[in-house]
Scaffold this active site. Structure first.
Site, PDB file in Angstrom:
ATOM      1  N   LYS A 137       0.868  -1.174   0.000  1.00 50.90           N
ATOM      2  CA  LYS A 137       0.000   0.000   0.000  1.00 50.90           C
ATOM      3  C   LYS A 137       0.909   1.230   0.000  1.00 50.90           C
ATOM      4  O   LYS A 137       2.020   1.186   0.529  1.00 50.90           O
ATOM      5  CB  LYS A 137      -0.863  -0.028   1.276  1.00 50.90           C
ATOM      6  CG  LYS A 137      -1.723   1.201   1.497  1.00 50.90           C
ATOM      7  CD  LYS A 137      -2.924   1.210   0.578  1.00 50.90           C
ATOM      8  CE  LYS A 137      -3.634   2.566   0.615  1.00 50.90           C
ATOM      9  NZ  LYS A 137      -4.580   2.711  -0.509  1.00 50.90           N
ATOM     10  N   SER A 138       0.463   2.347  -0.598  1.00 49.77           N
ATOM     11  CA  SER A 138       1.289   3.559  -0.537  1.00 49.77           C
ATOM     12  C   SER A 138       1.406   4.009   0.919  1.00 49.77           C
ATOM     13  O   SER A 138       0.405   4.206   1.600  1.00 49.77           O
ATOM     14  CB  SER A 138       0.664   4.679  -1.368  1.00 49.77           C
ATOM     15  OG  SER A 138       0.716   4.351  -2.734  1.00 49.77           O
ATOM     16  N   ALA A 191     -12.242   5.586  -3.190  1.00 47.60           N
ATOM     17  CA  ALA A 191     -11.628   6.753  -2.549  1.00 47.60           C
ATOM     18  C   ALA A 191     -11.222   6.312  -1.151  1.00 47.60           C
ATOM     19  O   ALA A 191     -11.822   6.712  -0.154  1.00 47.60           O
ATOM     20  CB  ALA A 191     -12.600   7.919  -2.493  1.00 47.60           C
ATOM     21  N   CYS A 207      -2.055   9.906  -6.864  1.00 50.70           N
ATOM     22  CA  CYS A 207      -3.316   9.499  -6.219  1.00 50.70           C
ATOM     23  C   CYS A 207      -4.389  10.545  -6.480  1.00 50.70           C
ATOM     24  O   CYS A 207      -4.236  11.712  -6.096  1.00 50.70           O
ATOM     25  CB  CYS A 207      -3.133   9.313  -4.719  1.00 50.70           C
ATOM     26  SG  CYS A 207      -4.673   8.795  -3.935  1.00 50.70           S
ATOM     27  N   ASN A 261      -2.305   4.762 -12.762  1.00 51.98           N
ATOM     28  CA  ASN A 261      -3.090   4.848 -11.546  1.00 51.98           C
ATOM     29  C   ASN A 261      -4.557   4.992 -11.960  1.00 51.98           C
ATOM     30  O   ASN A 261      -4.869   4.958 -13.146  1.00 51.98           O
ATOM     31  CB  ASN A 261      -2.629   6.044 -10.700  1.00 51.98           C
ATOM     32  CG  ASN A 261      -2.862   5.803  -9.207  1.00 51.98           C
ATOM     33  OD1 ASN A 261      -3.907   5.249  -8.822  1.00 51.98           O
ATOM     34  ND2 ASN A 261      -1.923   6.187  -8.378  1.00 51.98           N
ATOM     35  N   THR A 262      -5.443   5.139 -11.015  1.00 45.16           N
ATOM     36  CA  THR A 262      -6.873   5.156 -11.352  1.00 45.16           C
ATOM     37  C   THR A 262      -7.248   6.385 -12.185  1.00 45.16           C
ATOM     38  O   THR A 262      -6.568   7.410 -12.150  1.00 45.16           O
ATOM     39  CB  THR A 262      -7.732   5.086 -10.079  1.00 45.16           C
ATOM     40  OG1 THR A 262      -7.289   6.099  -9.181  1.00 45.16           O
ATOM     41  CG2 THR A 262      -7.632   3.730  -9.425  1.00 45.16           C
ATOM     42  N   GLY A 307      -7.134  -2.549 -15.561  1.00 41.48           N
ATOM     43  CA  GLY A 307      -8.202  -3.383 -16.120  1.00 41.48           C
ATOM     44  C   GLY A 307      -7.796  -4.762 -16.584  1.00 41.48           C
ATOM     45  O   GLY A 307      -8.597  -5.440 -17.228  1.00 41.48           O
ATOM     46  N   GLY A 336      -4.890  -5.726 -10.505  1.00 38.09           N
ATOM     47  CA  GLY A 336      -5.426  -5.163  -9.262  1.00 38.09           C
ATOM     48  C   GLY A 336      -6.888  -5.488  -9.047  1.00 38.09           C
ATOM     49  O   GLY A 336      -7.247  -6.448  -8.358  1.00 38.09           O
TER      50      GLY A 336
HETATM   51  C1  LIG Z   1      -9.040  -0.037  -3.651  1.00 35.40           C
HETATM   52  C2  LIG Z   1      -7.852   0.513  -4.391  1.00 35.40           C
HETATM   53  C3  LIG Z   1      -6.807   1.104  -3.670  1.00 35.40           C
HETATM   54  C4  LIG Z   1      -5.685   1.606  -4.337  1.00 35.40           C
HETATM   55  N1  LIG Z   1      -4.654   2.163  -3.622  1.00 35.40           N
HETATM   56  C5  LIG Z   1      -3.538   2.609  -4.269  1.00 35.40           C
HETATM   57  C6  LIG Z   1      -2.436   3.115  -3.532  1.00 35.40           C
HETATM   58  O1  LIG Z   1      -2.393   3.141  -2.296  1.00 35.40           O
HETATM   59  N2  LIG Z   1      -1.360   3.574  -4.245  1.00 35.40           N
HETATM   60  C7  LIG Z   1      -1.300   3.546  -5.620  1.00 35.40           C
HETATM   61  O2  LIG Z   1      -0.293   3.958  -6.207  1.00 35.40           O
HETATM   62  N3  LIG Z   1      -2.344   3.032  -6.332  1.00 35.40           N
HETATM   63  C8  LIG Z   1      -3.452   2.580  -5.694  1.00 35.40           C
HETATM   64  N4  LIG Z   1      -4.491   2.049  -6.421  1.00 35.40           N
HETATM   65  C9  LIG Z   1      -4.379   1.976  -7.899  1.00 35.40           C
HETATM   66  C10 LIG Z   1      -3.888   0.595  -8.351  1.00 35.40           C
HETATM   67  O3  LIG Z   1      -2.605   0.317  -7.842  1.00 35.40           O
HETATM   68  C11 LIG Z   1      -3.864   0.501  -9.910  1.00 35.40           C
HETATM   69  O4  LIG Z   1      -2.951   1.461 -10.408  1.00 35.40           O
HETATM   70  C12 LIG Z   1      -5.232   0.756 -10.545  1.00 35.40           C
HETATM   71  O5  LIG Z   1      -6.260   0.199  -9.753  1.00 35.40           O
HETATM   72  C13 LIG Z   1      -5.328   0.207 -11.984  1.00 35.40           C
HETATM   73  O6  LIG Z   1      -5.187  -1.193 -12.046  1.00 35.40           O
HETATM   74  P1  LIG Z   1      -6.440  -2.241 -11.986  1.00 35.40           P
HETATM   75  O7  LIG Z   1      -7.476  -1.760 -12.971  1.00 35.40           O
HETATM   76  O8  LIG Z   1      -5.838  -3.558 -12.309  1.00 35.40           O
HETATM   77  O9  LIG Z   1      -6.986  -2.188 -10.582  1.00 35.40           O
HETATM   78  C14 LIG Z   1      -5.622   1.535  -5.765  1.00 35.40           C
HETATM   79  C15 LIG Z   1      -6.679   0.932  -6.479  1.00 35.40           C
HETATM   80  C16 LIG Z   1      -7.772   0.418  -5.823  1.00 35.40           C
HETATM   81  C17 LIG Z   1      -8.870  -0.243  -6.625  1.00 35.40           C
END
Ligand SMILES: Cc1cc2nc3c(=O)[nH]c(=O)nc-3n(C[C@H](O)[C@H](O)[C@H](O)COP(=O)(O)O)c2cc1C
Length: 307
Positions: free
Chosen positions: A46-47, A71, A130, A193-194, A246, A267
């Protein structure tokens, strides 16, 4: 099977090409351990921030047709306790660990780096992107090539570990941001990232679903955006990319590799397919390789670079 999925990342032999991205599992040592045991070749924490953070009030995650909105608000135990968990994990596992850290200025990133230098982590990931703490910290650093350059350069000067810059998809020109990170000394990129932030509405209650109102999108709906940004970045840069956004089945991972990713993050798919998703996708990659006569990961072709 495993032999065919071996690859190299920043000089390290990685047994399997899938990465647990930051924030997907809880912060404990066991979250990393269960991912590694189920086929993640590298795991990310986790970050972590300098001080512990409670994060936002719930609901912090909502599911919709084609992904998740979250969030979480960087809920984490702080760098000291976070690194204790990582060290415990490394006592029992050879799986490389990416330590993800979050801060809003160079000084705090430098302090975090000094902590990480003393840990058993293998890579340092700078979460510059973030999107869920806007009210508190404003626009993510990854929106500015100058900020990205300044922070990566400062951290590079003191970091014992290779540096990965985690970039945001929410920018106008991804290549100029990525180039700034590379020029400042980033060893690799992690993207994306998201996306967003976005919003969902509970129509019965007439209010946003998330307590924070807005959250970052992840899961299948963001894959086309991720592929495009990874491909543009791969075309313009020379450092390796951990591609994510994704990836749910083996063929998604193949698309990431063809777009230019060296390793692939999985993820949100953990929520859909369980923690076994890493092993399942590893098997699906092998099936694809068999069907297309590729012996090893390196045989999977990349797209021709953009001119
Ligand atoms: C619940 C959740 C928490 C996340 N927390 C972090 C975080 O703490 N630090 C970070 O760099 N990315 C965070 N992300 C982003 C993921 O690491 C990733 O970049 C993003 O979800 C895209 O990949 P995915 O579609 O496979 O989930 C988070 C994503 C989700 C869904």
């Amino acid at each position: 099977m495993r032999k065919r999925l071996k690859t190299k990342f920043l000089g390290i032999e990685v047994n399997l090409p899938l990465v647990l991205p930051a924030g997907i599992m809880d912060m404990s040592f066991s979250g990393l351990d269960i991912s590694a045991k189920n086929g993640a070749g590298i795991v990310t924490s986790k970050s972590l921030t300098l001080e512990p953070r409670l994060g936002h009030k719930g609901p912090v995650v909502a599911e919709f047709e084609s992904g998740l909105l979250n969030a979480v608000g960087l809920c984490n135990p702080g760098i000291v306790d976070g690194l204790t968990e990582i060290n415990q994990f490394k006592e029992r596992s050879d799986t490389p660990v990416i330590v993800s850290v979050f801060a809003t200025n160079t000084d705090d990133f430098s302090k975090l780096t000094n902590h990480v230098n003393k840990s058993r982590g293998d890579f340092l990931e700078l979460n510059l992107s973030c999107p869920n703490v806007f009210d508190e910290f404003g626009i993510p650093l990854a929106a500015s090539k100058d900020e990205v350059f300044k922070i990566v350069k400062a951290v590079k000067e003191i970091s014992r570990l290779p540096i990965i810059a985690k970039l945001s998809p929410n920018v106008y020109d991804i290549v100029e941001i990525a180039l700034a990170a590379e020029k400042a000394g980033a060893d690799a990129l992690c993207m994306i990232n998201t996306v967003g932030p976005g919003m969902l509405i509970n129509t019965k209650m007439v209010k946003p679903v998330l307590f924070n109102k807005f959250g970052g999108l992840s899961g299948p709906c963001i894959k086309p955006i991720a592929l495009k940004l990874i491909y543009q970045t791969y075309s313009a840069l020379n450092i390796p990319i951990i591609g994510m956004g994704g990836v749910t089945i083996g063929e998604d991972a193949i698309e990431m590799i063809m777009a230019g990713a060296t390793l692939v993050g999985v993820g949100t798919a953990v929520y859909y397919r369980g923690i076994e998703v890493f092993d399942k996708i590893n098997r699906e990659i092998i099936e694809f390789m068999d069907e297309n006569n590729y012996d090893n990961l390196e045989d999977i072709p990349k797209l021709e670079k953009l001119k």
